[in-house]
Design a protein around this motif. Sequence first.
Motif, short mmCIF file in Angstrom:
data_model
loop_
_atom_site.label_atom_id
_atom_site.label_comp_id
_atom_site.label_asym_id
_atom_site.label_seq_id
_atom_site.Cartn_x
_atom_site.Cartn_y
_atom_site.Cartn_z
N ILE A 53 -14.34 8.43 -18.48
CA ILE A 53 -13.96 7.02 -18.64
C ILE A 53 -12.44 6.88 -18.49
N SER A 54 -11.70 7.91 -18.83
CA SER A 54 -10.25 7.86 -18.61
C SER A 54 -9.93 7.82 -17.12
N GLU A 55 -10.79 8.38 -16.29
CA GLU A 55 -10.61 8.32 -14.85
C GLU A 55 -10.88 6.90 -14.33
N GLN A 75 -19.23 -6.71 -18.72
CA GLN A 75 -18.25 -7.67 -19.22
C GLN A 75 -16.93 -6.97 -19.54
N ARG A 76 -17.00 -5.80 -20.12
CA ARG A 76 -15.78 -5.06 -20.47
C ARG A 76 -14.99 -4.69 -19.22
N VAL A 77 -15.68 -4.26 -18.18
CA VAL A 77 -15.00 -3.90 -16.93
C VAL A 77 -14.35 -5.13 -16.29
N MET A 78 -15.03 -6.26 -16.35
CA MET A 78 -14.43 -7.48 -15.80
C MET A 78 -13.19 -7.88 -16.60
N LYS A 79 -13.24 -7.73 -17.92
CA LYS A 79 -12.06 -8.01 -18.73
C LYS A 79 -10.93 -7.03 -18.40
N ARG A 80 -11.29 -5.80 -18.13
CA ARG A 80 -10.28 -4.79 -17.80
C ARG A 80 -9.57 -5.14 -16.49
N LEU A 81 -10.30 -5.68 -15.55
CA LEU A 81 -9.67 -6.10 -14.30
C LEU A 81 -8.55 -7.08 -14.60
N PHE A 124 -8.35 1.74 -12.52
CA PHE A 124 -7.87 0.37 -12.70
C PHE A 124 -6.35 0.30 -12.68
N ARG A 125 -5.68 1.25 -13.31
CA ARG A 125 -4.21 1.24 -13.30
C ARG A 125 -3.67 1.37 -11.89
N GLU A 126 -4.33 2.17 -11.06
CA GLU A 126 -3.85 2.41 -9.70
C GLU A 126 -4.31 1.36 -8.69
N GLN A 127 -5.40 0.68 -8.97
CA GLN A 127 -6.00 -0.22 -7.98
C GLN A 127 -5.83 -1.71 -8.30
N THR A 128 -5.15 -2.03 -9.41
CA THR A 128 -4.92 -3.42 -9.77
C THR A 128 -3.46 -3.63 -10.14
#
Length: 161
Positions: free
Chosen positions: A62-64, A138-144, A69-73
Amino acid sequence: MMTRRFFGIFAAVATAFLPARAASQATGTPRRLHDDIPVAAQWIANALQSSGYSADFTPKSISEVERFFREQTKDGEPISGGLLAQDLGPRLFALGCYCGEVLRKELGGHWQTDDNDPEGEINAALEVASGVTCWPMQRVMKRLRSSEDDLVAWAEGIRRG
Protein backbone atom coordinates in the motif's frame (compact mmCIF):
# COMPACT_ATOMS: atom_id res chain seq x y z
CA MET A 1 -21.60 6.81 9.10
CA MET A 2 -19.54 7.84 6.10
CA THR A 3 -20.93 10.50 3.79
CA ARG A 4 -21.19 9.34 0.19
CA ARG A 5 -21.38 12.71 -1.55
CA PHE A 6 -18.94 13.30 -4.35
CA PHE A 7 -18.08 16.01 -6.82
CA GLY A 8 -18.55 15.66 -10.58
CA ILE A 9 -15.47 13.57 -11.29
CA PHE A 10 -16.52 10.89 -8.84
CA ALA A 11 -19.76 10.12 -10.65
CA ALA A 12 -17.74 9.86 -13.86
CA VAL A 13 -15.32 7.49 -12.14
CA ALA A 14 -18.13 5.11 -11.25
CA THR A 15 -19.61 4.99 -14.73
CA ALA A 16 -16.23 4.64 -16.44
CA PHE A 17 -15.88 1.03 -15.34
CA LEU A 18 -19.41 -0.02 -16.28
CA PRO A 19 -18.48 -1.52 -19.69
CA ALA A 20 -16.56 -4.25 -17.86
CA ARG A 21 -19.79 -5.13 -16.09
CA ALA A 22 -21.81 -5.46 -19.27
CA ALA A 23 -23.28 -8.78 -20.27
CA SER A 24 -20.67 -11.36 -21.12
CA GLN A 25 -20.72 -12.15 -24.82
CA ALA A 26 -19.92 -15.78 -24.08
CA THR A 27 -22.73 -16.43 -21.58
CA GLY A 28 -25.13 -13.52 -21.97
CA THR A 29 -25.22 -13.14 -18.20
CA PRO A 30 -24.38 -9.86 -16.50
CA ARG A 31 -21.07 -9.65 -14.74
CA ARG A 32 -21.17 -9.05 -11.02
CA LEU A 33 -19.22 -6.24 -9.40
CA HIS A 34 -18.10 -8.70 -6.72
CA ASP A 35 -16.39 -10.75 -9.45
CA ASP A 36 -14.82 -7.69 -11.12
CA ILE A 37 -13.01 -6.52 -7.98
CA PRO A 38 -10.24 -9.18 -7.88
CA VAL A 39 -9.85 -8.96 -11.67
CA ALA A 40 -9.37 -5.18 -11.51
CA ALA A 41 -6.98 -5.54 -8.55
CA GLN A 42 -4.81 -8.01 -10.46
CA TRP A 43 -4.91 -5.86 -13.59
CA ILE A 44 -3.66 -2.78 -11.73
CA ALA A 45 -1.07 -4.84 -9.83
CA ASN A 46 0.38 -5.96 -13.17
CA ALA A 47 0.28 -2.38 -14.50
CA LEU A 48 1.98 -1.01 -11.38
CA GLN A 49 4.67 -3.68 -11.52
CA SER A 50 5.37 -2.93 -15.18
CA SER A 51 5.89 0.72 -14.17
CA GLY A 52 8.36 -0.04 -11.39
CA TYR A 53 6.06 -0.24 -8.37
CA SER A 54 6.10 -3.24 -6.06
CA ALA A 55 2.45 -4.36 -6.14
CA ASP A 56 2.57 -7.86 -4.70
CA PHE A 57 -0.55 -7.75 -2.48
CA THR A 58 1.53 -7.60 0.71
CA PRO A 59 0.58 -5.08 3.42
CA LYS A 60 3.70 -3.05 2.63
CA SER A 61 2.58 -2.62 -0.98
CA ILE A 62 0.00 0.00 0.00
CA SER A 63 2.99 2.30 0.51
CA GLU A 64 3.79 1.70 -3.17
CA VAL A 65 0.28 2.84 -4.12
CA GLU A 66 0.86 5.92 -1.99
CA ARG A 67 4.18 6.50 -3.81
CA PHE A 68 2.33 6.09 -7.10
CA PHE A 69 -0.05 8.90 -6.11
CA ARG A 70 2.82 11.14 -4.98
CA GLU A 71 4.58 10.64 -8.32
CA GLN A 72 1.55 10.68 -10.62
CA THR A 73 -0.50 13.58 -9.20
CA LYS A 74 0.04 17.22 -8.43
CA ASP A 75 -2.35 19.55 -6.62
CA GLY A 76 -5.13 16.95 -6.66
CA GLU A 77 -4.95 16.25 -10.38
CA PRO A 78 -3.21 13.62 -12.53
CA ILE A 79 0.02 14.96 -14.00
CA SER A 80 -0.05 15.61 -17.71
CA GLY A 81 1.26 12.59 -19.60
CA GLY A 82 1.39 10.53 -16.39
CA LEU A 83 -0.06 7.12 -15.65
CA LEU A 84 -3.38 8.59 -14.50
CA ALA A 85 -3.72 11.01 -17.41
CA GLN A 86 -5.91 8.53 -19.32
CA ASP A 87 -8.67 6.19 -18.21
CA LEU A 88 -8.84 7.85 -14.80
CA GLY A 89 -12.08 6.17 -13.72
CA PRO A 90 -11.07 2.57 -14.37
CA ARG A 91 -7.63 3.15 -12.90
CA LEU A 92 -8.98 4.68 -9.69
CA PHE A 93 -11.49 1.86 -9.40
CA ALA A 94 -8.73 -0.69 -9.87
CA LEU A 95 -6.46 1.04 -7.32
CA GLY A 96 -9.30 0.95 -4.80
CA CYS A 97 -9.84 -2.74 -5.58
CA TYR A 98 -6.13 -3.36 -5.07
CA CYS A 99 -5.97 -1.59 -1.70
CA GLY A 100 -9.10 -3.42 -0.56
CA GLU A 101 -7.78 -6.78 -1.70
CA VAL A 102 -4.52 -6.19 0.18
CA LEU A 103 -6.49 -5.60 3.37
CA ARG A 104 -8.88 -8.50 2.70
CA LYS A 105 -6.01 -10.93 2.14
CA GLU A 106 -4.22 -9.71 5.26
CA LEU A 107 -7.16 -9.32 7.65
CA GLY A 108 -9.83 -11.59 6.22
CA GLY A 109 -13.29 -10.37 5.41
CA HIS A 110 -15.52 -9.90 2.41
CA TRP A 111 -16.72 -7.33 -0.11
CA GLN A 112 -20.22 -5.88 0.12
CA THR A 113 -21.48 -4.89 -3.33
CA ASP A 114 -24.81 -3.97 -4.88
CA ASP A 115 -25.11 -4.54 -8.62
CA ASN A 116 -28.37 -2.55 -8.64
CA ASP A 117 -26.66 0.58 -7.30
CA PRO A 118 -25.79 2.86 -10.24
CA GLU A 119 -22.77 3.99 -8.21
CA GLY A 120 -21.91 0.47 -7.06
CA GLU A 121 -18.25 0.85 -8.01
CA ILE A 122 -17.91 3.80 -5.64
CA ASN A 123 -20.05 2.33 -2.88
CA ALA A 124 -18.47 -1.14 -2.76
CA ALA A 125 -17.45 -1.73 0.84
CA LEU A 126 -14.99 -4.10 2.43
CA GLU A 127 -15.84 -5.55 5.81
CA VAL A 128 -12.73 -7.03 7.41
CA ALA A 129 -12.91 -9.94 9.85
CA SER A 130 -12.72 -7.61 12.87
CA GLY A 131 -16.03 -6.06 11.78
CA VAL A 132 -14.56 -2.77 10.53
CA THR A 133 -16.11 -1.59 7.26
CA CYS A 134 -14.23 0.61 4.82
CA TRP A 135 -14.78 1.96 1.31
CA PRO A 136 -11.47 1.54 -0.57
CA MET A 137 -12.65 3.10 -3.84
CA GLN A 138 -13.86 6.20 -2.01
CA ARG A 139 -10.56 6.41 -0.13
CA VAL A 140 -8.55 6.23 -3.36
CA MET A 141 -10.68 8.98 -4.91
CA LYS A 142 -10.10 11.14 -1.84
CA ARG A 143 -6.38 10.43 -2.10
CA LEU A 144 -6.35 11.71 -5.66
CA ARG A 145 -7.69 15.04 -4.45
CA SER A 146 -5.55 15.42 -1.33
CA SER A 147 -2.12 14.21 -0.29
CA GLU A 148 -3.35 14.52 3.30
CA ASP A 149 -5.52 11.44 2.77
CA ASP A 150 -2.50 9.14 3.01
CA LEU A 151 -3.32 5.53 2.11
CA VAL A 152 -0.73 4.05 4.48
CA ALA A 153 -2.25 5.84 7.49
CA TRP A 154 -5.74 4.81 6.32
CA ALA A 155 -4.71 1.14 6.07
CA GLU A 156 -3.08 1.28 9.50
CA GLY A 157 -6.34 2.61 10.93
CA ILE A 158 -8.24 -0.32 9.41
CA ARG A 159 -5.70 -2.76 10.85
CA ARG A 160 -6.05 -1.27 14.34
CA GLY A 161 -9.81 -1.63 14.05
